[in-house]
Design an enzyme around this catalytic site. Sequence first.
Site, PDB file in Angstrom:
ATOM      1  N   TRP A 114      30.799  93.331  12.600  1.00  0.00           N
ATOM      2  CA  TRP A 114      30.300  92.525  11.389  1.00  0.00           C
ATOM      3  C   TRP A 114      29.896  93.168  10.503  1.00  0.00           C
ATOM      4  O   TRP A 114      29.362  92.404   8.700  1.00  0.00           O
ATOM      5  CB  TRP A 114      28.266  92.755  12.027  1.00  0.00           C
ATOM      6  CG  TRP A 114      28.773  92.376  13.757  1.00  0.00           C
ATOM      7  CD1 TRP A 114      28.202  90.919  13.592  1.00  0.00           C
ATOM      8  CD2 TRP A 114      28.399  93.535  14.610  1.00  0.00           C
ATOM      9  NE1 TRP A 114      28.020  91.465  15.438  1.00  0.00           N
ATOM     10  CE2 TRP A 114      28.093  92.902  15.733  1.00  0.00           C
ATOM     11  CE3 TRP A 114      28.782  94.922  14.613  1.00  0.00           C
ATOM     12  CZ2 TRP A 114      28.507  93.246  17.172  1.00  0.00           C
ATOM     13  CZ3 TRP A 114      29.141  95.485  15.592  1.00  0.00           C
ATOM     14  CH2 TRP A 114      29.127  94.529  17.298  1.00  0.00           C
ATOM     15  N   ASP A 115      31.196  93.461   9.783  1.00  0.00           N
ATOM     16  CA  ASP A 115      30.719  93.934   8.360  1.00  0.00           C
ATOM     17  C   ASP A 115      29.768  94.864   7.812  1.00  0.00           C
ATOM     18  O   ASP A 115      29.539  94.217   6.470  1.00  0.00           O
ATOM     19  CB  ASP A 115      31.335  92.968   7.429  1.00  0.00           C
ATOM     20  CG  ASP A 115      31.745  92.894   5.749  1.00  0.00           C
ATOM     21  OD1 ASP A 115      31.850  93.876   5.633  1.00  0.00           O
ATOM     22  OD2 ASP A 115      32.123  91.897   4.941  1.00  0.00           O
ATOM     23  N   TYR A 116      29.204  95.333   7.876  1.00  0.00           N
ATOM     24  CA  TYR A 116      27.888  95.803   8.125  1.00  0.00           C
ATOM     25  C   TYR A 116      28.327  97.210   7.657  1.00  0.00           C
ATOM     26  O   TYR A 116      27.667  98.527   7.639  1.00  0.00           O
ATOM     27  CB  TYR A 116      27.055  96.693   9.331  1.00  0.00           C
ATOM     28  CG  TYR A 116      26.495  95.131   9.654  1.00  0.00           C
ATOM     29  CD1 TYR A 116      26.021  94.051   9.655  1.00  0.00           C
ATOM     30  CD2 TYR A 116      26.253  94.813  11.289  1.00  0.00           C
ATOM     31  CE1 TYR A 116      25.093  93.012   9.598  1.00  0.00           C
ATOM     32  CE2 TYR A 116      25.393  93.878  11.464  1.00  0.00           C
ATOM     33  CZ  TYR A 116      24.849  92.459  10.884  1.00  0.00           C
ATOM     34  OH  TYR A 116      24.164  91.465  11.067  1.00  0.00           O
TER      35      TYR A 116
END
Length: 766
Positions: free
Chosen positions: A439-441
């Site tokens: 999630w590109d966290y």
Amino acid sequence: MSKIARLYAVVLLIIGAALTAGGLWLAALGGTPYYAIFGATLALAAVLALRNHRQANWVLVFALAGTVIWSLFEAGLRFWDLFPRLLAPIALVGLGLGLFPSIVSGNARRGFRLGAAACAIAFAAMFGLAFVPHPTVSAVAAADYSPGAGDNAPQDWTSYGASSAGLRYATYNKINRDNVATLKPAWTIRTGDMGPGIDQNTPLQIGDTLYSCTRNNVILALDPDTGATRWRFDPHAKAPFWQRCRSLGYYQSTTASGECQQRLIATTIDARLMALDARTGKLCPGFGNDGTVSLAEGMGPVKPGFYFQTSAPLVARNIIVIGGWVVDNEQTGEPSGVIRGFDVMTGKLVWAWDLGNPAITREPPPGQTYTRGTPNMWTTAAYDDKLGLIYVPLGNATPDYYGVQRKPWADRYNSTLVALDVTSGRERWKFQTVHHDLWDYDLPAQPALVNLRGNIPALLLSTKRGQLFLLNRATGQPLSRVVEKPVSSAGSMPGERMSPTQPYSVDMPVIAETLNERRMWGMTMFDQLACRISFRQSRYSGDFTPPGMTQSIEHPSNLGGLNWGSMSVDVPNNRVFMNDVRVPMTVRLMTRPEFTEFAKKNHPDGTGHGPSPQLGTPYGVNIQMWMTKLGVPCSRPPFGTITAVDLNTRKIAWQVPAGTAEELGPLGIKSHLPMPIGMPTYAGTSVTAGGLLFFAGSQDYYLRAYDTSDGKEVWRYRLPVGSSATPMTYISPKTGRQYVLVSVGGAAHSKDVGDYVIAFSIPQSK
């Protein structure tokens, strides 16, 4: 019935038919039947009016009464939730009650006209309340809260977060809640750098000099009382995108003297590390190659724009700690996320931490490179000198949204805080915030090093997820309970190693919310309906909804939650301030042929945002802000807040919307309406012992001061353009005046750019 009334009845019939059709669509998807019922009721009233039937107005009254009841049931008394639900129905019904009474006579006619007047008053009142702040969490009085005593002796602001602890706290109270209303610009300069890129710089203040850097890495030394330029250094740095300089580093030698005893440490957007004499602005000849070190050494092939530095370097003892920004979602095997430590005097590599190959402790062996495709640190680290630990917030191995091919070390370190030994660069402990991140966290922000009651050395870690993790900074053990909770893997791609659980910080506040259909929004009920349909058509199972071949919603998104601006801390009170973003994203993976066709019309920009190829995998990805057709987020306001968290109680002390819609609006047209709806925020806050919190990153061209006790806005100043930079404050050693300074180069998503640095102070009495 008059011609105008008849024309309105036709319009009402069309609106009712459209709402009915959309409402039936939503109901078929499992959503609320309200829109279909309301639309059918409007259509019925219109037909009755066209037939001169006296019941038309009663049908409208029934429709509005039902809408009020439904709205209160769905939204309670939350103003911005009620706004799209009630404003248009009040207007539609009010116009009908005002135009259709000719169908009836006597008391009924007068009653309906009174109803029309009441609708007009209600419409005006609701529209007027849109200009009144509506706190998300109202302040609760704290008996033990008061601003610090204040120490107005000049202190240096030596790094991006004031110090390497990342607290952004100043003990000054010459500017305070009692006199902040008189705060005015003391001086303004223009740097001459108008782009490309975004100015996100927080200047340093060392003694009697300020040091500022521009988006293209031009460095200026300024007089703190006048802004006069003492020297200027241009490294002629260039990058194809993502041009920015968030701050500089500083070091003062205790053994050397003369030239470069005091040195500025700078990185560039074309991957160079430089040391400059802080007094003259000249490159230090004994550092690297005539003052410069190439950060591309050992990285292997680096395409333009695929690896460089945007955030401030950390100086820890005699070590410069360097990470780097790696372009997202373009391809597999991108440049390494290696963390390196360089000698601050010579520029020689002291150590390297290659998380994919720990055997590499300095330069890679001949013919090899640092491990490519590893998680990277694109933000700024924090440092505890007593413990000798550097706290490195890591991102994700790119591509972000497909992880079937990732190496084991990527899963071990993605979205992980790692403590490194300052002397050796070896790992001492780590704490992971997301397992198998799809999630590109990334961990985007510098941690804040705080001391809890009992003098417990703690670290507060903010995340894009809006989760706050409180850790013992000596050991990495949670000081606030962290629980592994089950998450859904429905809709994930074949072969993905989805984690069945994810870590949640359950005893700390969460600066985000989950979505459901009731929380869909729009400026009107019409685009709200469209968003509710879109929500029902998309996959969403919470903040870890897997990316897949059908559209999913990511919320919090890759913008945050909390992003790179980091936090500020009122140290005496252990009160922490943070600003956030609340704009969901939609995510959809595409087969390679499908993405190729899609890209022909949608033109990926190469930054890893929007349509991105993810070369080396079978799938491209399209990532977009989830917006209505009018160009506003589909989730409910506020779209950004400022939050105060009490670390003693571990609760939110207050939370207020950040900024107004004055410079933004539907269809990209500036509304010029200062509705305090709370906009997505960028950069960060700074706090002082004067009981003031300063913030400028709210997209509506204001620098603001908030009362730290309750979050009320106590001062604001209209800037020439927006700002995407964190303010800082200092006291001039020469005059004793306190200044608040901010770089003003343009707000996010705004075409208005500038090159200003503006200092504010209390006017001197004559």
